[in-house]
Design a protein around this motif. Structure first.
Motif: not given
Length: 164
Positions: A139-164
């Motif tokens: 859940d903490d990792l998913q919160s980071v992903i959600q937060a990163s979508k609102t930062w408005g960076l010029e760099v397009p980001l991808q989220y890979i290698n999700m391991k639990s």
């Protein structure tokens, strides 16, 4: 511990397909008939070179480039249009457009600072052009992903290698 990697990578084949689609559309357009248009992708350095007759046609080519890139599933932010200004060489306008592939060190540091300032209980590590985010709960990792979508960076980001 659950973790994922934050990267900014461009699939070369998809980018090449988008460039080829742009070339095909430009050759079929009536307003580009009998005009000099050259679009080349340097695959080693990830630089797009465009040559056209006029500044107006350069703007039209970049509009087509953005729309075709989006239709191929890539983000428009992969192109760094502000890196170099277009210049005129004789009757021809030329523009070099770098393609953002990989995270630069200053972008990675900015992202790490944003993650740490968010107050989430995760550990962040920079490894070359990859940012590894590790936490105790997914859940903490998913919160980071959600937060990163609102930062408005010029760099397009991808989220890979999700391991639990």
């Amino acid at each position: 511990m659950p973790s994922f990697d934050l990267v900014s990578k461009v699939d070369l084949q998809t980018l090449d397909n988008a460039i080829n689609t742009v070339k095909k559309e430009i050759t079929n357009r009536f307003d580009f008939k009998d005009s000099h248009v050259q679009i080349e992708l340097n695959k080693k350095e990830f630089i797009l070179n465009i040559e056209v007759d006029s500044d107006m046609k350069l703007n039209q080519v970049t509009d087509v480039l953005i729309s075709r890139t989006l239709k191929q599933g890539l983000e428009a932010g992969i192109y760094d249009f502000e890196a170099k200004a277009a210049y005129q060489s004789g009757k021809i306008w030329k523009k070099e457009i770098p393609v953002r592939n990989g995270l630069k060190q200053e972008d990675a540091k900015k992202i790490v600072k944003l993650i740490k300032d968010s107050g989430l209980k995760v550990q962040v590590a920079i490894m070359d052009d990859i940012i590894r985010v590790t936490g105790k709960k997914i859940d903490d990792l998913q919160s980071v992903i959600q937060a990163s979508k609102t930062w408005g960076l010029e760099v397009p980001l991808q989220y890979i290698n999700m391991k639990s």
